[in-house]
Design a protein around this motif. Structure first.
Motif, mmCIF file in Angstrom:
data_model
loop_
_atom_site.group_PDB
_atom_site.id
_atom_site.type_symbol
_atom_site.label_atom_id
_atom_site.label_comp_id
_atom_site.label_asym_id
_atom_site.label_seq_id
_atom_site.Cartn_x
_atom_site.Cartn_y
_atom_site.Cartn_z
ATOM 1 N N GLU A 189 -5.460 -91.853 5.471
ATOM 2 C CA GLU A 189 -6.138 -90.696 4.869
ATOM 3 C C GLU A 189 -7.384 -91.127 4.113
ATOM 4 O O GLU A 189 -8.412 -90.450 4.154
ATOM 5 N N ARG A 190 -7.285 -92.260 3.423
ATOM 6 C CA ARG A 190 -8.462 -92.768 2.714
ATOM 7 C C ARG A 190 -9.561 -93.146 3.702
ATOM 8 O O ARG A 190 -10.752 -92.931 3.445
ATOM 9 N N GLU A 193 -11.322 -89.976 4.803
ATOM 10 C CA GLU A 193 -12.243 -89.498 3.768
ATOM 11 C C GLU A 193 -13.528 -90.322 3.751
ATOM 12 O O GLU A 193 -14.631 -89.781 3.596
ATOM 13 N N THR A 194 -13.391 -91.632 3.917
ATOM 14 C CA THR A 194 -14.575 -92.496 3.911
ATOM 15 C C THR A 194 -15.461 -92.235 5.125
ATOM 16 O O THR A 194 -16.694 -92.229 5.017
ATOM 17 N N GLU A 196 -15.737 -89.401 6.735
ATOM 18 C CA GLU A 196 -16.404 -88.109 6.500
ATOM 19 C C GLU A 196 -17.560 -88.277 5.517
ATOM 20 O O GLU A 196 -18.665 -87.753 5.724
ATOM 21 N N GLU A 197 -17.321 -89.025 4.453
ATOM 22 C CA GLU A 197 -18.365 -89.230 3.438
ATOM 23 C C GLU A 197 -19.575 -89.949 4.009
ATOM 24 O O GLU A 197 -20.724 -89.517 3.816
#
Length: 224
Positions: A189-190, A193-194, A196-197
């Motif tokens: 999940e992390r 998120e990375t 996407e960022e």
């Protein structure tokens, strides 16, 4: 240790045997996924951040792409697609975004592959343990009925103890498997998120990042 495991297997019967086999399979998969995550660089973002910094400060360039192009892992692959798309097709931002989503989804699915086994063992082990306990309790009460008036409480207690053993083994396997699966999921999940960022920074953040750098330079000049 081996003697203890063999004694558990002998006392618990076939259910404990199945649980021990599942625990070995889950442990082997967990060790494999640790190696797999290390090879993919899950959680290690230094090269990607260096490439992004070069992209934002120096503008879109093949040099930034070269820092991550060819590296394995969801983040470098997705970021390389984003940079390649904006270098060669800057007018097709929406299509580039769709391509990044597809590539990232495929890479994340590959990273998740095998975790289902650990999750399944975490879910099935307590049920198998309970199943073994129920079977053991049935056997114990059948022995109690067959004894009639000549009931030996110690025999009944021993049968119940052996029956509860399977539940204990099932929980002892399920709890660490659940924790391991949760830890792997949290790392994935992390990573999502990375991705996407950083992908958003490639597609839409370059102008604002460059503008911010220009403002800071102007402030330093004015202060000097």
């Amino acid at each position: 240790m081996l003697d203890y495991v063999l004694s558990l297997n002998e006392k618990g019967g076939p259910v404990v045997t199945i649980l021990l086999v599942l625990s070995v399979a889950a442990l082997a998969m967990a060790l494999y996924k640790l190696w797999h995550f290390h090879r993919l660089g899950i959680g290690r973002h230094d090269a990607a951040r260096d490439a992004l910094t070069l992209w934002q400060t120096g503008g879109p360039s093949p040099a930034a792409l070269a820092k991550i192009d060819g590296r394995p892992g969801p983040l470098p692959v997705a970021l390389a697609h984003a940079m390649r798309g904006m270098l060669y097709h800057p007018e097709k931002g929406k299509l580039v975004r769709e391509d990044i989503d597809a590539v990232a989804g495929r890479e994340i699915a590959a990273a998740r592959r095998g975790l289902r086994l650990i999750e399944t063992v975490a879910q099935v082990a307590p049920l198998l343990g309970l199943f073994g306990t129920v079977i053991g309790m049935i056997d114990a009460f059948q022995a109690l009925q067959a004894a009639g008036a000549m009931v030996d409480p110690s025999v009944l207690a021993g049968g119940i103890w052996v029956a509860l053993l399977t539940t204990a083994v099932g929980l002892a396997i399920a709890i660490p498997c659940s924790l391991i699966a949760t830890w792997f999921d949290a790392r994935i999940e992390r990573e999502i998120e990375t991705i996407e960022e950083m992908a958003t920074a490639i597609l839409t953040g370059s102008l604002t990042a460059t503008g911010g750098a220009a403002e800071r330079r102007s402030e330093r000049i004015a202060a000097g």
